[in-house]
Scaffold this motif. Structure first.
Motif, PDB file in Angstrom:
ATOM      1  N   GLU A  79      65.696  -2.218  -2.701  1.00 28.54           N
ATOM      2  CA  GLU A  79      65.987  -3.096  -3.844  1.00 28.54           C
ATOM      3  C   GLU A  79      64.786  -3.191  -4.787  1.00 28.54           C
ATOM      4  O   GLU A  79      64.947  -3.202  -6.003  1.00 28.54           O
ATOM      5  CB  GLU A  79      66.383  -4.495  -3.371  1.00 28.54           C
ATOM      6  CG  GLU A  79      67.780  -4.591  -2.830  1.00 28.54           C
ATOM      7  CD  GLU A  79      68.872  -4.392  -3.859  1.00 28.54           C
ATOM      8  OE1 GLU A  79      68.698  -4.808  -5.023  1.00 28.54           O
ATOM      9  OE2 GLU A  79      69.901  -3.808  -3.505  1.00 28.54           O
ATOM     10  N   GLU A  80      63.582  -3.279  -4.217  1.00 28.46           N
ATOM     11  CA  GLU A  80      62.382  -3.354  -5.055  1.00 28.46           C
ATOM     12  C   GLU A  80      62.189  -2.075  -5.855  1.00 28.46           C
ATOM     13  O   GLU A  80      61.779  -2.118  -7.017  1.00 28.46           O
ATOM     14  CB  GLU A  80      61.152  -3.648  -4.194  1.00 28.46           C
ATOM     15  CG  GLU A  80      61.128  -5.081  -3.702  1.00 28.46           C
ATOM     16  CD  GLU A  80      59.999  -5.372  -2.735  1.00 28.46           C
ATOM     17  OE1 GLU A  80      59.466  -4.429  -2.110  1.00 28.46           O
ATOM     18  OE2 GLU A  80      59.644  -6.563  -2.605  1.00 28.46           O
ATOM     19  N   ALA A  81      62.503  -0.922  -5.253  1.00 25.03           N
ATOM     20  CA  ALA A  81      62.405   0.349  -5.966  1.00 25.03           C
ATOM     21  C   ALA A  81      63.412   0.396  -7.115  1.00 25.03           C
ATOM     22  O   ALA A  81      63.088   0.847  -8.224  1.00 25.03           O
ATOM     23  CB  ALA A  81      62.635   1.517  -5.004  1.00 25.03           C
ATOM     24  N   GLU A  82      64.623  -0.085  -6.861  1.00 27.94           N
ATOM     25  CA  GLU A  82      65.644  -0.106  -7.905  1.00 27.94           C
ATOM     26  C   GLU A  82      65.244  -1.051  -9.038  1.00 27.94           C
ATOM     27  O   GLU A  82      65.434  -0.725 -10.212  1.00 27.94           O
ATOM     28  CB  GLU A  82      66.992  -0.525  -7.312  1.00 27.94           C
ATOM     29  CG  GLU A  82      67.601   0.519  -6.405  1.00 27.94           C
ATOM     30  CD  GLU A  82      68.908   0.092  -5.781  1.00 27.94           C
ATOM     31  OE1 GLU A  82      69.404  -1.031  -6.086  1.00 27.94           O
ATOM     32  OE2 GLU A  82      69.459   0.876  -4.985  1.00 27.94           O
ATOM     33  N   LEU A  83      64.678  -2.190  -8.693  1.00 26.64           N
ATOM     34  CA  LEU A  83      64.223  -3.145  -9.703  1.00 26.64           C
ATOM     35  C   LEU A  83      63.124  -2.530 -10.566  1.00 26.64           C
ATOM     36  O   LEU A  83      63.124  -2.681 -11.786  1.00 26.64           O
ATOM     37  CB  LEU A  83      63.727  -4.435  -9.043  1.00 26.64           C
ATOM     38  CG  LEU A  83      63.172  -5.496  -9.984  1.00 26.64           C
ATOM     39  CD1 LEU A  83      64.225  -5.950 -10.991  1.00 26.64           C
ATOM     40  CD2 LEU A  83      62.637  -6.677  -9.190  1.00 26.64           C
ATOM     41  N   ALA A  84      62.213  -1.818  -9.945  1.00 18.92           N
ATOM     42  CA  ALA A  84      61.119  -1.183 -10.691  1.00 18.92           C
ATOM     43  C   ALA A  84      61.665  -0.170 -11.702  1.00 18.92           C
ATOM     44  O   ALA A  84      61.170  -0.077 -12.830  1.00 18.92           O
ATOM     45  CB  ALA A  84      60.152  -0.518  -9.732  1.00 18.92           C
ATOM     46  N   ILE A  85      62.687   0.570 -11.313  1.00 18.73           N
ATOM     47  CA  ILE A  85      63.289   1.551 -12.220  1.00 18.73           C
ATOM     48  C   ILE A  85      63.927   0.835 -13.410  1.00 18.73           C
ATOM     49  O   ILE A  85      63.712   1.212 -14.564  1.00 18.73           O
ATOM     50  CB  ILE A  85      64.331   2.424 -11.475  1.00 18.73           C
ATOM     51  CG1 ILE A  85      63.611   3.323 -10.463  1.00 18.73           C
ATOM     52  CG2 ILE A  85      65.154   3.253 -12.456  1.00 18.73           C
ATOM     53  CD1 ILE A  85      64.540   4.017  -9.487  1.00 18.73           C
ATOM     54  N   LEU A  86      64.682  -0.225 -13.141  1.00 18.43           N
ATOM     55  CA  LEU A  86      65.318  -0.978 -14.233  1.00 18.43           C
ATOM     56  C   LEU A  86      64.291  -1.604 -15.158  1.00 18.43           C
ATOM     57  O   LEU A  86      64.447  -1.584 -16.376  1.00 18.43           O
ATOM     58  CB  LEU A  86      66.215  -2.079 -13.669  1.00 18.43           C
ATOM     59  CG  LEU A  86      67.635  -1.709 -13.342  1.00 18.43           C
ATOM     60  CD1 LEU A  86      68.389  -2.930 -12.834  1.00 18.43           C
ATOM     61  CD2 LEU A  86      68.357  -1.100 -14.509  1.00 18.43           C
ATOM     62  N   GLU A  87      63.240  -2.174 -14.584  1.00 12.32           N
ATOM     63  CA  GLU A  87      62.218  -2.830 -15.407  1.00 12.32           C
ATOM     64  C   GLU A  87      61.499  -1.841 -16.312  1.00 12.32           C
ATOM     65  O   GLU A  87      60.939  -2.229 -17.330  1.00 12.32           O
ATOM     66  CB  GLU A  87      61.228  -3.578 -14.520  1.00 12.32           C
ATOM     67  CG  GLU A  87      61.813  -4.866 -13.955  1.00 12.32           C
ATOM     68  CD  GLU A  87      60.871  -5.619 -13.058  1.00 12.32           C
ATOM     69  OE1 GLU A  87      59.918  -5.015 -12.525  1.00 12.32           O
ATOM     70  OE2 GLU A  87      61.090  -6.829 -12.890  1.00 12.32           O
ATOM     71  N   GLY A  88      61.513  -0.566 -15.961  1.00 11.19           N
ATOM     72  CA  GLY A  88      60.919   0.461 -16.801  1.00 11.19           C
ATOM     73  C   GLY A  88      61.620   0.603 -18.148  1.00 11.19           C
ATOM     74  O   GLY A  88      61.035   1.097 -19.109  1.00 11.19           O
ATOM     75  N   TYR A  89      62.868   0.151 -18.230  1.00 11.60           N
ATOM     76  CA  TYR A  89      63.630   0.237 -19.477  1.00 11.60           C
ATOM     77  C   TYR A  89      63.610  -1.069 -20.269  1.00 11.60           C
ATOM     78  O   TYR A  89      64.085  -1.108 -21.394  1.00 11.60           O
ATOM     79  CB  TYR A  89      65.090   0.626 -19.177  1.00 11.60           C
ATOM     80  CG  TYR A  89      65.207   2.016 -18.615  1.00 11.60           C
ATOM     81  CD1 TYR A  89      65.107   3.124 -19.443  1.00 11.60           C
ATOM     82  CD2 TYR A  89      65.386   2.223 -17.258  1.00 11.60           C
ATOM     83  CE1 TYR A  89      65.192   4.405 -18.935  1.00 11.60           C
ATOM     84  CE2 TYR A  89      65.476   3.498 -16.738  1.00 11.60           C
ATOM     85  CZ  TYR A  89      65.376   4.579 -17.573  1.00 11.60           C
ATOM     86  OH  TYR A  89      65.451   5.845 -17.062  1.00 11.60           O
ATOM     87  N   LEU A  90      63.089  -2.112 -19.664  1.00 13.83           N
ATOM     88  CA  LEU A  90      63.088  -3.423 -20.317  1.00 13.83           C
ATOM     89  C   LEU A  90      61.762  -3.689 -21.005  1.00 13.83           C
ATOM     90  O   LEU A  90      60.715  -3.254 -20.527  1.00 13.83           O
ATOM     91  CB  LEU A  90      63.338  -4.523 -19.275  1.00 13.83           C
ATOM     92  CG  LEU A  90      64.707  -4.484 -18.612  1.00 13.83           C
ATOM     93  CD1 LEU A  90      64.765  -5.484 -17.470  1.00 13.83           C
ATOM     94  CD2 LEU A  90      65.793  -4.759 -19.625  1.00 13.83           C
ATOM     95  N   PRO A  91      61.793  -4.427 -22.103  1.00 16.75           N
ATOM     96  CA  PRO A  91      60.533  -4.803 -22.754  1.00 16.75           C
ATOM     97  C   PRO A  91      59.747  -5.745 -21.839  1.00 16.75           C
ATOM     98  O   PRO A  91      60.327  -6.444 -21.010  1.00 16.75           O
ATOM     99  CB  PRO A  91      60.966  -5.513 -24.029  1.00 16.75           C
ATOM    100  CG  PRO A  91      62.419  -5.736 -23.922  1.00 16.75           C
ATOM    101  CD  PRO A  91      62.954  -4.903 -22.827  1.00 16.75           C
ATOM    102  N   ARG A  92      58.445  -5.750 -22.017  1.00 15.14           N
ATOM    103  CA  ARG A  92      57.572  -6.572 -21.179  1.00 15.14           C
ATOM    104  C   ARG A  92      57.891  -8.045 -21.379  1.00 15.14           C
ATOM    105  O   ARG A  92      58.057  -8.522 -22.501  1.00 15.14           O
ATOM    106  CB  ARG A  92      56.110  -6.315 -21.551  1.00 15.14           C
ATOM    107  CG  ARG A  92      55.108  -7.061 -20.690  1.00 15.14           C
ATOM    108  CD  ARG A  92      53.699  -6.917 -21.209  1.00 15.14           C
ATOM    109  NE  ARG A  92      53.406  -7.754 -22.355  1.00 15.14           N
ATOM    110  CZ  ARG A  92      53.103  -9.046 -22.293  1.00 15.14           C
ATOM    111  NH1 ARG A  92      53.074  -9.659 -21.142  1.00 15.14           N
ATOM    112  NH2 ARG A  92      52.850  -9.729 -23.387  1.00 15.14           N
TER     113      ARG A  92
END
Length: 148
Positions: A79-92
Motif C-alpha cells: 500500500e505504501e508503494a502504491e501511495l508513493a506512485i500516486l503522490e508522484g502525480y500530485l502537486p506538493r
C-alpha cells in the motif's frame, strides 16, 4: 501534455518495463478517472484528474493506517508503494508549518478565540488552501491553535 495523457504514457512505460505495481496503480487511477468522467458527463481537466488522484491517495492513507493497527507489514509495504506512485502525480502539499502560518492569519482575520468558532475558520481556510493541503491536517492544526 495533460495529466491524464501523462498517466497513459506512463502506463505504456510500465507495461514495457514489466513494472507490475506501477502498472496496477496507473490502471486503477485511469479507471477511476474514466468513472469520474462518466459521472461528470465529459472530459475532466487537470484539476478534476488531481481530485480523483487525491481521493485514491486518501483511501490508501486510510488503508495504511488500518494495516498498521492490524499489524500486517506484508500488505502495508504494498500500500505504501502504491501511495508513493500516486503522490508522484500530485502537486506538493503544504507542510504542517505552512498550514499553521495560514491558519494563524485566518484565525486573526475571523477573530476566533475558542473551539466553538472553528467552523468559520475552517471554511475560510479550506477555500484559501483548496487542494494544497490535506483537510485532516488542517483540522488538527486549527484545533491545536484554538485550544491552546
Amino acid at each position: 501534455m495533460s495529466l491524464k495523457q501523462q498517466l497513459q504514457e506512463d502506463l505504456k512505460e510500465a507495461l514495457r518495463a514489466r513494472d507490475r505495481c506501477r502498472k496496477s496503480v496507473i490502471r486503477m487511477a485511469l479507471a477511476a478517472i474514466v468513472n469520474a468522467e462518466v459521472e461528470h458527463g465529459g472530459e475532466l481537466d487537470d484539476a478534476g484528474v488531481i481530485a480523483v488522484l487525491r481521493k485514491g491517495a486518501r483511501r490508501r492513507r486510510d488503508t495504511i493506517a488500518e494495516l498498521r493497527q492490524a499489524s500486517r507489514p506484508e500488505l502495508l509495504a504494498e500500500e505504501e508503494a502504491e501511495l508513493a506512485i500516486l503522490e508522484g502525480y500530485l502537486p506538493r502539499l503544504l507542510s504542517r508549518e505552512e498550514i499553521a502560518g495560514e491558519a494563524r492569519q485566518v484565525i486573526s482575520e475571523v477573530g476566533a478565540t475558542r473551539m466553538g468558532e472553528m467552523g468559520p475558520v475552517m471554511r475560510q481556510l479550506m477555500s484559501k488552501l483548496k487542494d494544497r493541503a490535506d483537510g485532516h491536517v488542517v483540522s488538527e492544526v486549527v484545533r491545536e491553535l484554538l485550544a491552546g
